[in-house]
Design a protein around this motif. Structure first.
Motif, PDB file in Angstrom:
ATOM      1  N   PRO A  24       0.799  -1.229   0.000  1.00  0.00           N
ATOM      2  CA  PRO A  24       0.000   0.000   0.000  1.00  0.00           C
ATOM      3  C   PRO A  24       0.834   1.282   0.000  1.00  0.00           C
ATOM      4  CG  PRO A  24      -0.201  -1.146   2.098  1.00  0.00           C
ATOM      5  CD  PRO A  24       0.542  -2.044   1.172  1.00  0.00           C
ATOM      6  N   GLU A  25       1.953   1.300   0.702  1.00  0.00           N
ATOM      7  CA  GLU A  25       2.766   2.524   0.737  1.00  0.00           C
ATOM      8  C   GLU A  25       3.402   2.806  -0.619  1.00  0.00           C
ATOM      9  OE1 GLU A  25       2.771   4.759   3.096  1.00  0.00           O
ATOM     10  OE2 GLU A  25       1.343   3.476   4.142  1.00  0.00           O
ATOM     11  N   ARG A  26       3.942   1.779  -1.253  1.00  0.00           N
ATOM     12  CA  ARG A  26       4.547   1.956  -2.578  1.00  0.00           C
ATOM     13  C   ARG A  26       3.489   2.362  -3.587  1.00  0.00           C
ATOM     14  NH1 ARG A  26       8.259   3.921  -5.443  1.00  0.00           N
ATOM     15  NH2 ARG A  26       8.862   2.731  -7.233  1.00  0.00           N
ATOM     16  N   TRP A  27       2.294   1.790  -3.492  1.00  0.00           N
ATOM     17  CA  TRP A  27       1.188   2.125  -4.398  1.00  0.00           C
ATOM     18  C   TRP A  27       0.817   3.600  -4.248  1.00  0.00           C
ATOM     19  CZ3 TRP A  27      -4.193   3.030  -3.310  1.00  0.00           C
ATOM     20  CH2 TRP A  27      -5.003   2.992  -4.427  1.00  0.00           C
ATOM     21  N   ARG A  28       0.793   4.076  -3.014  1.00  0.00           N
ATOM     22  CA  ARG A  28       0.483   5.478  -2.757  1.00  0.00           C
ATOM     23  C   ARG A  28       1.554   6.388  -3.377  1.00  0.00           C
ATOM     24  NH1 ARG A  28      -0.237   5.386   2.600  1.00  0.00           N
ATOM     25  NH2 ARG A  28      -2.462   5.148   2.386  1.00  0.00           N
ATOM     26  N   GLU A  29       2.821   6.005  -3.272  1.00  0.00           N
ATOM     27  CA  GLU A  29       3.905   6.783  -3.889  1.00  0.00           C
ATOM     28  C   GLU A  29       3.735   6.844  -5.406  1.00  0.00           C
ATOM     29  OE1 GLU A  29       7.594   5.056  -2.664  1.00  0.00           O
ATOM     30  OE2 GLU A  29       7.149   5.340  -0.538  1.00  0.00           O
ATOM     31  N   TRP A  30       3.386   5.717  -6.020  1.00  0.00           N
ATOM     32  CA  TRP A  30       3.173   5.686  -7.472  1.00  0.00           C
ATOM     33  C   TRP A  30       2.031   6.608  -7.874  1.00  0.00           C
ATOM     34  CZ3 TRP A  30       3.405  -0.323  -8.261  1.00  0.00           C
ATOM     35  CH2 TRP A  30       4.742  -0.724  -8.255  1.00  0.00           C
ATOM     36  N   LEU A  31       0.954   6.586  -7.101  1.00  0.00           N
ATOM     37  CA  LEU A  31      -0.185   7.454  -7.418  1.00  0.00           C
ATOM     38  C   LEU A  31       0.203   8.930  -7.328  1.00  0.00           C
ATOM     39  CD1 LEU A  31      -3.223   5.734  -5.681  1.00  0.00           C
ATOM     40  CD2 LEU A  31      -2.706   5.830  -8.099  1.00  0.00           C
ATOM     41  N   LEU A  32       1.005   9.279  -6.338  1.00  0.00           N
ATOM     42  CA  LEU A  32       1.452  10.668  -6.219  1.00  0.00           C
ATOM     43  C   LEU A  32       2.335  11.076  -7.393  1.00  0.00           C
ATOM     44  CD1 LEU A  32       2.164  10.865  -2.391  1.00  0.00           C
ATOM     45  CD2 LEU A  32       0.283  11.927  -3.652  1.00  0.00           C
ATOM     46  N   GLN A  33       3.120  10.144  -7.920  1.00  0.00           N
ATOM     47  CA  GLN A  33       3.940  10.430  -9.091  1.00  0.00           C
ATOM     48  C   GLN A  33       3.077  10.582 -10.336  1.00  0.00           C
ATOM     49  OE1 GLN A  33       6.870   7.333  -9.346  1.00  0.00           O
ATOM     50  NE2 GLN A  33       8.099   8.174  -7.670  1.00  0.00           N
ATOM     51  N   ILE A  34       2.041   9.773 -10.464  1.00  0.00           N
ATOM     52  CA  ILE A  34       1.156   9.835 -11.630  1.00  0.00           C
ATOM     53  C   ILE A  34       0.450  11.184 -11.693  1.00  0.00           C
ATOM     54  CG2 ILE A  34      -0.988   8.887 -12.589  1.00  0.00           C
ATOM     55  CD1 ILE A  34       0.015   6.126 -11.708  1.00  0.00           C
ATOM     56  N   ARG A  40      -1.289  14.858 -21.609  1.00  0.00           N
ATOM     57  CA  ARG A  40      -0.935  14.301 -22.918  1.00  0.00           C
ATOM     58  C   ARG A  40      -0.166  12.988 -22.765  1.00  0.00           C
ATOM     59  NH1 ARG A  40       0.008  14.874 -28.286  1.00  0.00           N
ATOM     60  NH2 ARG A  40       2.118  14.598 -29.068  1.00  0.00           N
ATOM     61  N   THR A  41       0.769  12.951 -21.839  1.00  0.00           N
ATOM     62  CA  THR A  41       1.547  11.734 -21.604  1.00  0.00           C
ATOM     63  C   THR A  41       0.650  10.607 -21.096  1.00  0.00           C
ATOM     64  OG1 THR A  41       3.487  13.075 -21.102  1.00  0.00           O
ATOM     65  CG2 THR A  41       3.537  10.799 -20.368  1.00  0.00           C
ATOM     66  N   LEU A  42      -0.254  10.930 -20.193  1.00  0.00           N
ATOM     67  CA  LEU A  42      -1.183   9.914 -19.696  1.00  0.00           C
ATOM     68  C   LEU A  42      -2.082   9.387 -20.807  1.00  0.00           C
ATOM     69  CD1 LEU A  42      -2.266  11.390 -16.253  1.00  0.00           C
ATOM     70  CD2 LEU A  42      -0.859   9.378 -16.660  1.00  0.00           C
ATOM     71  N   ARG A  43      -2.514  10.286 -21.692  1.00  0.00           N
ATOM     72  CA  ARG A  43      -3.364   9.881 -22.811  1.00  0.00           C
ATOM     73  C   ARG A  43      -2.615   8.945 -23.754  1.00  0.00           C
ATOM     74  NH1 ARG A  43      -8.090  13.071 -25.170  1.00  0.00           N
ATOM     75  NH2 ARG A  43      -7.959  13.724 -23.036  1.00  0.00           N
ATOM     76  N   VAL A  44      -1.359   9.282 -24.044  1.00  0.00           N
ATOM     77  CA  VAL A  44      -0.545   8.419 -24.915  1.00  0.00           C
ATOM     78  C   VAL A  44      -0.346   7.058 -24.246  1.00  0.00           C
ATOM     79  CG1 VAL A  44       1.757   8.109 -25.900  1.00  0.00           C
ATOM     80  CG2 VAL A  44       0.600  10.301 -26.134  1.00  0.00           C
ATOM     81  N   PHE A  45      -0.029   7.063 -22.965  1.00  0.00           N
ATOM     82  CA  PHE A  45       0.147   5.803 -22.239  1.00  0.00           C
ATOM     83  C   PHE A  45      -1.138   4.970 -22.283  1.00  0.00           C
ATOM     84  CE2 PHE A  45      -0.122   3.343 -18.273  1.00  0.00           C
ATOM     85  CZ  PHE A  45       1.002   2.544 -18.435  1.00  0.00           C
ATOM     86  N   GLY A  46      -2.274   5.611 -22.050  1.00  0.00           N
ATOM     87  CA  GLY A  46      -3.553   4.903 -22.109  1.00  0.00           C
ATOM     88  C   GLY A  46      -3.823   4.329 -23.494  1.00  0.00           C
ATOM     89  N   GLY A  47      -3.522   5.100 -24.543  1.00  0.00           N
ATOM     90  CA  GLY A  47      -3.713   4.608 -25.910  1.00  0.00           C
ATOM     91  C   GLY A  47      -2.833   3.417 -26.217  1.00  0.00           C
ATOM     92  N   VAL A  48      -1.589   3.474 -25.757  1.00  0.00           N
ATOM     93  CA  VAL A  48      -0.680   2.338 -25.969  1.00  0.00           C
ATOM     94  C   VAL A  48      -1.199   1.106 -25.233  1.00  0.00           C
ATOM     95  CG1 VAL A  48       1.646   1.488 -25.474  1.00  0.00           C
ATOM     96  CG2 VAL A  48       1.338   3.765 -26.440  1.00  0.00           C
ATOM     97  N   MET A  49      -1.668   1.281 -24.018  1.00  0.00           N
ATOM     98  CA  MET A  49      -2.212   0.148 -23.255  1.00  0.00           C
ATOM     99  C   MET A  49      -3.442  -0.448 -23.940  1.00  0.00           C
ATOM    100  SD  MET A  49      -0.115  -0.301 -20.847  1.00  0.00           S
ATOM    101  CE  MET A  49      -0.981  -1.431 -19.790  1.00  0.00           C
TER     102      MET A  49
END
Length: 61
Positions: A24-34, A40-49
């Motif tokens: 849970p702590e590492r997951w929270r850190e990842w969410l804060l980074q996201i 635009r970067t998130l959209r490109v990442f989502g499209g690739v996925m």
């Protein structure tokens, strides 16, 4: 058809729940980074996925 869709959604829920359950702590850190990534970067990442997921679905079937 509906049972396949519900099964796929259930599997997504299991996979999505693994990180908050196991680390849970590492997951929270990842969410804060996201949050700091621009849209635009998130959209490109989502499209690739999506593209990878569609490719895998086509390959499996």
């Amino acid at each position: 058809m509906w049972s396949d869709l519900v099964g796929a959604l259930a599997l997504v829920m299991v996979i999505e729940g693994l990180m908050p359950f196991l680390a849970p702590e590492r997951w929270r850190e990842w969410l804060l980074q996201i949050v700091t990534i621009d849209g635009r970067t998130l959209r490109v990442f989502g499209g690739v996925m999506i593209a990878i997921g569609l490719f895998l679905l086509n390959w499996v079937n």
